[in-house]
Scaffold this motif. Sequence first.
Motif, PDB file in Angstrom:
ATOM      1  N   THR A  65      -3.123   3.466   4.444  1.00  0.00           N
ATOM      2  CA  THR A  65      -2.688   2.067   4.352  1.00  0.00           C
ATOM      3  C   THR A  65      -2.900   1.341   5.674  1.00  0.00           C
ATOM      4  O   THR A  65      -3.354   0.192   5.704  1.00  0.00           O
TER       5      THR A  65
ATOM      6  N   GLY B  32       0.804  -1.216   0.000  1.00  0.00           N
ATOM      7  CA  GLY B  32       0.000   0.000   0.000  1.00  0.00           C
ATOM      8  C   GLY B  32       0.837   1.267   0.000  1.00  0.00           C
ATOM      9  O   GLY B  32       0.561   2.197  -0.768  1.00  0.00           O
ATOM     10  N   TYR B  33       1.877   1.298   0.845  1.00  0.00           N
ATOM     11  CA  TYR B  33       2.656   2.528   1.019  1.00  0.00           C
ATOM     12  C   TYR B  33       3.733   2.699  -0.051  1.00  0.00           C
ATOM     13  O   TYR B  33       3.910   3.795  -0.591  1.00  0.00           O
TER      14      TYR B  33
ATOM     15  N   GLY C 105      -9.515   4.506   4.799  1.00  0.00           N
ATOM     16  CA  GLY C 105      -8.988   3.207   4.392  1.00  0.00           C
ATOM     17  C   GLY C 105      -9.734   2.063   5.045  1.00  0.00           C
ATOM     18  O   GLY C 105     -10.005   1.038   4.413  1.00  0.00           O
TER      19      GLY C 105
END
Length: 327
Positions: free
Chosen positions: A274, A263-264, A303
């Motif tokens: 994230t 995600g990051y 998220g």
Amino acid sequence: AIADLPEDLGLEVIVSRLERDGDQRLPGNGAWAKPGDVLSVVGTAEELDRAVELIGEALPGDPFHGHDLDYRRIFVSNNDLVGIPLAKLRPQLSGMLITRVRRGDHDMVATPETILQLGDRVRVVAAHDRMGKVTRLFGDSYRRLSDVNLLPLVVGLVIGVAVGMIAIPLPGGASLKLGTAGGPLVVALILGALGRSGRVVWQIPYGANLALRQLGITLFLAAIGTTAGAGFRAALSDPTSLTIIGVGALITLLISVLVLVIGYKVMKLSFGETAGILAGMQTHPAVLSYVSDVTKNDLPAMGYTSVYPVSMVAKILAAQILLFMLL
């Protein structure tokens, strides 16, 4: 036409006012841009840079409160404006222009598809002598927002529990149920998407939503702790239980690191969003609470809510399917 400039140029901005020959006015549908006009444009920094390249030259300074036009931030507390796209509210919003909507700590540019919620703060541009009428239209009452109507919440819960009790038959006489957790979740998703049904507004004001969310997390963790406390103490003295706990912790750690890295680093999402996705995948509100306290913004919640419904329903159904297959 000035009102069509953003769409014609592919810009995600809104033109909030037109200044021509020293006079300020709202850019109505019939107003056309001329050389020398000064346009006030609202959007993100990236979109504003694109607007400068496509429209003209950027001027220093900010829009001012002139004699003709004024702007003000107003609380949305009028139920009649909630849950309806701004495009459909155009007759009620005649003579004014909504340029921005602030929801929690998040600012967004108002578009025709934008749907207002109770507790939103909108920036409105209108004639100076109409500001009182504009304020009354939106409500601008913090006290009214504090008086939460619990009827839609109770009705939604009742419908959700009823849906959760519906049994889906499987071969062999078994059945699947969403239960008292999955049923209200699915119904809440549907009602939240609808926004309103006639005069009934299904969405809860932002402040009340935060309070209920925090209360729910606290009660959930307290119930889990009091229920699992005695069993956990016994598990610490059982080698088999310790092995299961260790393997589970290792799997959880590996999946958590993998989600954060993808995600990051790969998808270039913010770390807060994230981490919220990770909490939603684990359906673990304690992780969300911790990350929200650290980041102090709404990104973890965004998220979390994007993946939590799917994860929760998938877990409920997967547990019953596995039990059916193994027995």
